[in-house]
Design a protein around this motif. Sequence first.
Motif, PDB file in Angstrom:
ATOM      1  N   TYR A   8      96.012  47.401 -13.117  1.00 49.02           N
ATOM      2  CA  TYR A   8      95.319  48.649 -13.483  1.00 49.02           C
ATOM      3  C   TYR A   8      94.393  49.100 -12.363  1.00 49.02           C
ATOM      4  N   SER A   9      94.227  50.419 -12.280  1.00 49.69           N
ATOM      5  CA  SER A   9      93.328  50.973 -11.260  1.00 49.69           C
ATOM      6  C   SER A   9      91.881  50.692 -11.642  1.00 49.69           C
ATOM      7  N   ALA A  10      91.096  50.340 -10.643  1.00 47.38           N
ATOM      8  CA  ALA A  10      89.718  49.898 -10.876  1.00 47.38           C
ATOM      9  C   ALA A  10      88.875  50.958 -11.580  1.00 47.38           C
ATOM     10  N   ASN A  11      89.269  52.236 -11.474  1.00 49.54           N
ATOM     11  CA  ASN A  11      88.453  53.274 -12.113  1.00 49.54           C
ATOM     12  C   ASN A  11      88.565  53.252 -13.639  1.00 49.54           C
ATOM     13  N   LEU A  12      89.399  52.338 -14.191  1.00 46.00           N
ATOM     14  CA  LEU A  12      89.478  52.214 -15.655  1.00 46.00           C
ATOM     15  C   LEU A  12      88.495  51.190 -16.212  1.00 46.00           C
ATOM     16  N   ASP A  13      87.796  50.502 -15.334  1.00 43.06           N
ATOM     17  CA  ASP A  13      86.870  49.444 -15.773  1.00 43.06           C
ATOM     18  C   ASP A  13      85.956  49.873 -16.914  1.00 43.06           C
ATOM     19  N   SER A  14      85.405  51.054 -16.789  1.00 46.50           N
ATOM     20  CA  SER A  14      84.430  51.504 -17.786  1.00 46.50           C
ATOM     21  C   SER A  14      85.103  52.142 -18.996  1.00 46.50           C
ATOM     22  N   ARG A  15      86.427  52.299 -18.951  1.00 45.27           N
ATOM     23  CA  ARG A  15      87.109  53.035 -20.024  1.00 45.27           C
ATOM     24  C   ARG A  15      88.005  52.156 -20.895  1.00 45.27           C
ATOM     25  N   VAL A  16      88.398  50.987 -20.376  1.00 43.83           N
ATOM     26  CA  VAL A  16      89.320  50.125 -21.123  1.00 43.83           C
ATOM     27  C   VAL A  16      88.777  48.697 -21.154  1.00 43.83           C
ATOM     28  N   SER A  51      96.451  54.550  -4.756  1.00 46.72           N
ATOM     29  CA  SER A  51      96.588  55.981  -4.517  1.00 46.72           C
ATOM     30  C   SER A  51      97.497  56.503  -5.618  1.00 46.72           C
ATOM     31  N   VAL A  52      96.993  57.342  -6.481  1.00 47.11           N
ATOM     32  CA  VAL A  52      97.762  57.811  -7.636  1.00 47.11           C
ATOM     33  C   VAL A  52      97.997  59.319  -7.533  1.00 47.11           C
ATOM     34  N   ALA A  53      99.280  59.690  -7.533  1.00 50.85           N
ATOM     35  CA  ALA A  53      99.692  61.098  -7.603  1.00 50.85           C
ATOM     36  C   ALA A  53      98.981  61.954  -6.553  1.00 50.85           C
ATOM     37  N   ASP A  54      98.236  62.962  -6.999  1.00 48.07           N
ATOM     38  CA  ASP A  54      97.594  63.874  -6.039  1.00 48.07           C
ATOM     39  C   ASP A  54      96.220  63.384  -5.591  1.00 48.07           C
ATOM     40  N   ARG A  55      95.937  62.134  -5.888  1.00 48.82           N
ATOM     41  CA  ARG A  55      94.742  61.426  -5.390  1.00 48.82           C
ATOM     42  C   ARG A  55      93.417  61.978  -5.907  1.00 48.82           C
ATOM     43  N   LEU A  56      93.451  62.646  -7.034  1.00 50.32           N
ATOM     44  CA  LEU A  56      92.158  62.982  -7.643  1.00 50.32           C
ATOM     45  C   LEU A  56      91.451  61.680  -7.972  1.00 50.32           C
ATOM     46  N   PRO A  57      90.157  61.616  -7.791  1.00 50.64           N
ATOM     47  CA  PRO A  57      89.460  60.350  -8.026  1.00 50.64           C
ATOM     48  C   PRO A  57      89.559  59.865  -9.463  1.00 50.64           C
ATOM     49  N   GLU A  58      89.766  60.782 -10.396  1.00 50.13           N
ATOM     50  CA  GLU A  58      89.881  60.372 -11.811  1.00 50.13           C
ATOM     51  C   GLU A  58      91.286  59.912 -12.190  1.00 50.13           C
TER      52      GLU A  58
END
Length: 128
Positions: A8-16, A51-58
């Motif tokens: 999982y991408s690290a930006n999910l830490d606070s969400r999952v 790096s996911v899709a269009d690289r939006l940080p979210e």
Amino acid sequence: MPHFSIEYSANLDSRVDMNALCALISDTILETGLFEVGAVRVRAFRAEAYSVADRLPENGFIDMSFRIGAGRSAEEKQRTGEAIFSAVGAYLAPLFTTPHFALSLEIREIDPDLSWKKNAIHPRLRGK
Ligand SMILES: O=C(O)C/C(=C\C=C(/O)C(=O)O)C(=O)O
């Protein structure tokens, strides 16, 4: 062992809650009736670089991989995948409310001639 791995991408830490997600997946695997409790292993790995899709940080992702022993029918494997994907999809429903998340699952069979295993847990749990 049936091995279930989550990346999982690290930006999910606070969400999952990844421990809760692992427990949900373990329960769902066992509810299929196709796997022994002493064999199931579920874990999650955090990707710090991605790096996911269009690289939006979210933008974020969860990719799930389930490696299982050979011998189950196509219907059993299909049913297993559907059960897991449905349970995880429901758990992660909030992430699908915005257009920044991708979820995937693949089931693969382990080659019995090219794998080795030794399990001290089975004797403790079998027959319970
Ligand atoms: O056959 C496999 O490698 C996977 C498996 C079970 C494994 C064990 O029971 C074990 O490692 O003790 C399976 O049910 O798919």
